[in-house]
Structures are given as C-alpha cells and as structure tokens.
Design a protein around this motif. Structure first.
Motif, PDB file in Angstrom:
ATOM      1  N   ALA A  36     -24.122 -24.163 -16.858  1.00  0.00           N
ATOM      2  CA  ALA A  36     -24.951 -23.524 -17.076  1.00  0.00           C
ATOM      3  C   ALA A  36     -24.518 -22.252 -18.847  1.00  0.00           C
ATOM      4  O   ALA A  36     -24.761 -22.427 -19.710  1.00  0.00           O
ATOM      5  N   TYR A  37     -22.573 -21.989 -18.403  1.00  0.00           N
ATOM      6  CA  TYR A  37     -21.566 -22.275 -19.467  1.00  0.00           C
ATOM      7  C   TYR A  37     -21.850 -22.683 -20.570  1.00  0.00           C
ATOM      8  O   TYR A  37     -22.218 -21.582 -21.433  1.00  0.00           O
ATOM      9  N   ALA A  38     -22.011 -24.170 -20.693  1.00  0.00           N
ATOM     10  CA  ALA A  38     -21.951 -24.737 -21.322  1.00  0.00           C
ATOM     11  C   ALA A  38     -23.028 -24.519 -22.742  1.00  0.00           C
ATOM     12  O   ALA A  38     -22.511 -24.884 -23.795  1.00  0.00           O
ATOM     13  N   ILE A  39     -24.343 -24.880 -21.892  1.00  0.00           N
ATOM     14  CA  ILE A  39     -25.674 -24.650 -22.360  1.00  0.00           C
ATOM     15  C   ILE A  39     -24.915 -23.716 -23.318  1.00  0.00           C
ATOM     16  O   ILE A  39     -25.382 -24.082 -24.442  1.00  0.00           O
ATOM     17  N   LYS A  40     -24.299 -22.479 -22.044  1.00  0.00           N
ATOM     18  CA  LYS A  40     -24.498 -21.406 -23.541  1.00  0.00           C
ATOM     19  C   LYS A  40     -23.680 -21.222 -24.614  1.00  0.00           C
ATOM     20  O   LYS A  40     -24.328 -20.557 -25.492  1.00  0.00           O
ATOM     21  N   ARG A  41     -23.141 -21.567 -24.384  1.00  0.00           N
ATOM     22  CA  ARG A  41     -21.634 -21.409 -25.461  1.00  0.00           C
ATOM     23  C   ARG A  41     -21.756 -22.562 -26.557  1.00  0.00           C
ATOM     24  O   ARG A  41     -21.198 -22.563 -27.863  1.00  0.00           O
ATOM     25  N   GLY A  42     -22.589 -24.300 -25.987  1.00  0.00           N
ATOM     26  CA  GLY A  42     -23.033 -24.911 -26.793  1.00  0.00           C
ATOM     27  C   GLY A  42     -21.433 -25.717 -27.468  1.00  0.00           C
ATOM     28  O   GLY A  42     -20.552 -25.375 -26.840  1.00  0.00           O
ATOM     29  N   THR A  46     -25.381 -31.607 -24.323  1.00  0.00           N
ATOM     30  CA  THR A  46     -24.624 -32.981 -23.713  1.00  0.00           C
ATOM     31  C   THR A  46     -23.259 -32.737 -22.947  1.00  0.00           C
ATOM     32  O   THR A  46     -22.218 -31.544 -23.157  1.00  0.00           O
ATOM     33  N   VAL A  47     -23.248 -33.379 -21.878  1.00  0.00           N
ATOM     34  CA  VAL A  47     -21.607 -32.211 -20.209  1.00  0.00           C
ATOM     35  C   VAL A  47     -21.136 -34.157 -20.391  1.00  0.00           C
ATOM     36  O   VAL A  47     -21.516 -35.279 -19.802  1.00  0.00           O
ATOM     37  N   VAL A  48     -20.313 -34.442 -20.884  1.00  0.00           N
ATOM     38  CA  VAL A  48     -19.080 -35.671 -20.266  1.00  0.00           C
ATOM     39  C   VAL A  48     -19.086 -35.414 -18.678  1.00  0.00           C
ATOM     40  O   VAL A  48     -18.068 -34.789 -18.728  1.00  0.00           O
ATOM     41  N   LEU A  49     -19.048 -36.648 -18.440  1.00  0.00           N
ATOM     42  CA  LEU A  49     -18.932 -36.782 -16.729  1.00  0.00           C
ATOM     43  C   LEU A  49     -18.020 -37.641 -17.087  1.00  0.00           C
ATOM     44  O   LEU A  49     -17.807 -39.327 -17.348  1.00  0.00           O
ATOM     45  N   ALA A  95     -19.568 -33.097 -27.682  1.00  0.00           N
ATOM     46  CA  ALA A  95     -20.316 -32.124 -26.867  1.00  0.00           C
ATOM     47  C   ALA A  95     -20.166 -30.880 -26.426  1.00  0.00           C
ATOM     48  O   ALA A  95     -19.512 -29.986 -26.986  1.00  0.00           O
ATOM     49  N   ALA A  96     -21.151 -30.417 -25.323  1.00  0.00           N
ATOM     50  CA  ALA A  96     -20.694 -28.853 -25.231  1.00  0.00           C
ATOM     51  C   ALA A  96     -19.798 -28.821 -24.132  1.00  0.00           C
ATOM     52  O   ALA A  96     -19.477 -27.678 -23.737  1.00  0.00           O
ATOM     53  N   GLY A  97     -19.694 -30.133 -23.541  1.00  0.00           N
ATOM     54  CA  GLY A  97     -17.887 -29.849 -22.248  1.00  0.00           C
ATOM     55  C   GLY A  97     -18.273 -31.033 -21.517  1.00  0.00           C
ATOM     56  O   GLY A  97     -18.819 -31.906 -22.003  1.00  0.00           O
TER      57      GLY A  97
END
Length: 455
Positions: A36-42, A46-49, A95-97
């Motif tokens: 949720a934080y990553a989407i807000k910040r942009g 996309t989040v890499v795992l 990615a966003a994070g």
C-alpha cells in the motif's frame, strides 16, 4: 494489530524466529502494508520479490505475494537470488519497490522481510515511518477486480552479473589471464545462483563447498573468521590462491588467504577500496563500527574518510551526500556506486581479484601492507532503561576522546589509534560493544570499561 514483542522491527525490515513471532500471517500483513505504501509513493504498482534459500523462504514468499496482491500490487518474482540482485531488479524494472525475504546472516531458525524503495535502496528512517503508518492503520485492500498480478523474472541474476563485468576498473581479460584458483563457500545460500557464473566469467578455477541452495546451513551463516574453518581447510588442501565466503543473501564477503587463514571481514572493504582508489580517488564512507584500517587506507590514498551510522542505508545515503567513490561496512559489505548503492558480495569479489591481478601480490601480502589492529566485539543483553545516561557518563569520563553520537556512542583516541563503540543492535535484543586498539589487551580493557558502565 500484530504482536511485535517477539519481532525485531527496524526502519528497513522486520525479522524474527519462524513460528516464534514470525508467521505467514505476520509476513502477509507487513507485505500488504508495504505494498500500500509502495503504490502511494509509486512509480506504478510493480513490486519485485526475491528470497534467499532458507527452508521457510517458499512459505514466506507465498505469504508476501498474497499480501502484495491483496492491495493491488503486481508481483515480479525473481526467485532465489542475492539481495543486491533483488535491489538491482527494482531499479531495472522501474518498480515501486521490492521485498527481499531473507534474514541475512542470522541463524537458520530466523527469517525476515527487507523493504526496498523505488531507487533499489532500503527504506530510510523517514520512509520506514511512513510505511509503518499503513501497518498500524487500516490497510486499503483491493476488490476482486483490482487484485495484483504475478509474473516471474528469470533474468535478474544475469543482469546483475553483466553490471559487475562492466565496471570500468574491472579488467576481465587481465583477471582471466591470471587463471586464479578460488576456493568458494556459499553456505548453501543464494550465492550458488551467481558466484559460479561470476568466477567462470573471470576465468577462475573453482573448488567449491556448500553450493546447494537448500538453506540447510552447514555452519553458522555469518561469514566471520571463526566460522570459516572448512573453507580454510579447503584452501590448504586444494592449493587455492584465496578463499571466498559469503552469507546466505550474498551481500557480505569474507576472505581466506592462500595460506588457509581467514584474514577478517574488515579487510574485504579495505582491499576493495585500495583497488578503486587506485583508479578513481574520492571520498570513502564507512560506518562507526568499522576498523580503523579504513583510516589508513584513506590516508594512503590521500582521500577523506567519512563515518556514518551503522546500517547499510545510512552508509548509502551518506555516500550519496558525499559523492563517494566507494564505501561499505566492516562486516564484508562493499558498496560500489558504479553498480548500485547496496552491499554486494560479487562486486567485492571482482574488485579483490582485480587488485590481485594488478599488483601480482598474494592476498596475505596485501593485507599485511594495510596493517592490523586488534578488534574485540561483545554482546550484552539490552537494558530496559534508555542508554542516553550511559552515553553521557562515558563521554564525561573520557573528555579527551572525540565523542560521536550519530549512533549510540563512539569514543576515539586518534593519536593512540584506538576507539570504542557502544550501540543497541537493530536486529537483536542486545547491546553491541566494539573496541579496537593496537593490542588485544588494550581493546579488551576498553570493552570491560564499557561493559561495567551498563546498568
């Protein structure tokens, strides 16, 4: 809300013992809050795992995936990979994070999440506080039509490798011409995904142990000298020029000389810095707990040495501010901006091999040129009361020492070439006492002085 009493929560991660505080439910909630934080910040969603090889890794990776998808993140899974590979993938994919499922050097019963921002660097204190606000509130979940997607990225390790081999002062042909014989211990961690390819590209003959990526660590996973007996024996029996040992998530590198003796993890950064500063003089950054061999390396190169608070992100941010040429931590973590602002064991290995190739000198001789101090490290239980009063009392007791309060208390006596650092750990419920002096007796005496001052 999550019970964090059995967890270690820091600005850039959360870790704990599997089933003793760290459960799939905990991982899923932290991952959802981060998503949720990553989407807000942009940028984007996309989040890499990625993960190291720990036995609990597949379970926690699936829990993290679910948490991320539940808030609308598109997960790009790089699988078992070094943490620096995950961080680079965040940058490469814009990615966003990113999330790395790894407890780094902690024992086998531990696991953790490390939070990575869109720059590919770990979250700093301000970013970590913003992320935790989501954790402590109502996490905005996605409805069925907005759930995140899932895909795999099988090229992350290869891109990481390419970046290392493109470093301007890593002469691949020169290293290959030396035909180095390298003994390698990857502690059955993620190093097995990248080190064989790196050493093959550099033309090395390899004698290897513990290359399986099954997380069944055959020794204590921290690559400190006392844990490297098997690698020392391999160097001696195989006649290798040197030995390389990494931790499970491949951000730290320790070295064993051709004589079969571990030289101490502080020398990894010192030797890598010697190489880089030969080609590109500039500021050198390390943390407050790193050996003063770094002072000597900087002085000989005619460059400033800047010390930052302990923690990779603190060193990396200071490197940005100082426009540093190289930096890192004395635990074997080398940060080279040419590749990325993160600790990177394969980068460290390439730089050390380049130094050996350029100088024609064996590892033990290069370490001897730097010099040696005696460093003593102790862990004591963390007291319940704040440590500020202890710091004040110690600083008043030694008014002749330079006091640095960036991170706990560091007292240094430059003329006597000794220092003492007392700080609470960010990963364990302990206080670390680290002291260094020209003799072990002096360093041990400093440790006892600080230990006696604790309530």
């Amino acid at each position: 809300m999550i019970d964090t009493s059995n967890l270690m929560v820091s600005v850039s991660g959360v870790r704990g013992r599997v089933a003793e505080g760290l459960t799939p439910e905990v991982i899923a909630r932290f991952a959802a809050a981060f998503g949720a934080y990553a989407i807000k910040r942009g940028p984007g969603k996309t989040v890499v795992l990625g993960r190291d090889s720990r036995v609990s890794g597949p379970m926690f990776a699936r829990a993290a995936t679910a948490g991320l998808q539940s808030v609308g993140c598109d997960v790009v899974d790089v699988g078992i990979a070094p943490t620096p590979t995950v961080q680079l993938a965040v940058e490469d994919l814009k990615a966003a994070g990113g999330l790395a499922v790894t407890a780094s050097h902690n024992p086998i019963e531990w696991n953790a999440l490390k939070f990575i921002g869109p720059t590919g660097m770990f979250l700093d204190a301000e970013e970590g506080a913003e992320m935790r606000a989501f954790l402590e509130g109502d996490i905005p979940r996605a409805i069925w039509s907005d759930l995140g997607g899932y895909s795999q990225d099988e090229g992350a390790v290869e891109r990481h490798l390419e970046r290392i081999l493109e470093v301007p002062f890593v002469d691949v042909d020169l290293i290959r011409s030396k035909n180095f014989h390298v003994a390698l211990d990857c502690v059955r961690g993620a190093g097995g995904r990248i080190f064989p390819q790196l050493l093959e590209a550099l033309g090395c003959r390899v004698s290897a142990i513990n290359m399986e990526t099954d997380g069944l660590f055959p020794r204590e996973p921290e690559p400190v000298a006392e844990n490297l007996g098997e690698l020392e024996a391999l160097v001696r029996s195989s006649g290798a020029d040197l030995g390389l040992a990494t931790d499970p998530d491949v951000d730290r590198l320790s070295l064993v000389s051709g004589e079969g003796s571990a030289i101490g993890e502080d020398y990894t950064l010192a030797l890598a810095s010697m190489l880089v500063l030969r080609h590109r003089p500039g500021p050198l950054v390390t943390n407050l707990s790193t050996s003063r061999v770094m002072d000597d390396v900087a002085e000989r190169a005619g460059v400033p040495l800047v010390r930052a608070a302990v923690g990779e992100i603190n060193v990396a941010r200071r490197m940005q501010a100082e426009n540093a040429t190289i930096g890192g931590e004395g635990n074997g973590g080398v940060i080279l901006p040419d590749v990325h602002l993160t600790r990177d064991a394969p980068v460290a290995a390439a730089l050390v091999l380049q130094l050996l190739a350029e100088t024609g000198k064996p590892l033990h001789a290069l370490a001897a040129e730097i010099g040696r101090y005696e460093i003593v490290k102790e862990k004591v239980p963390r007291p319940a009361q704040p440590l500020d009063a202890v710091y004040d009392a110690l600083a008043a007791r030694f008014p002749e020492a330079h006091a640095d309060r960036q991170d706990g208390l560091r007292l240094s006596w430059a003329a006597e070439k000794r220092w003492a650092h007392l700080r609470p750990s960010g990963t364990e419920p302990i206080v670390r006492i680290i002291c260094e002096a020209p003799t072990r007796a002096d360093a041990s005496a400093l440790v006892e002085t600080l230990r006696a001052a604790l309530p």
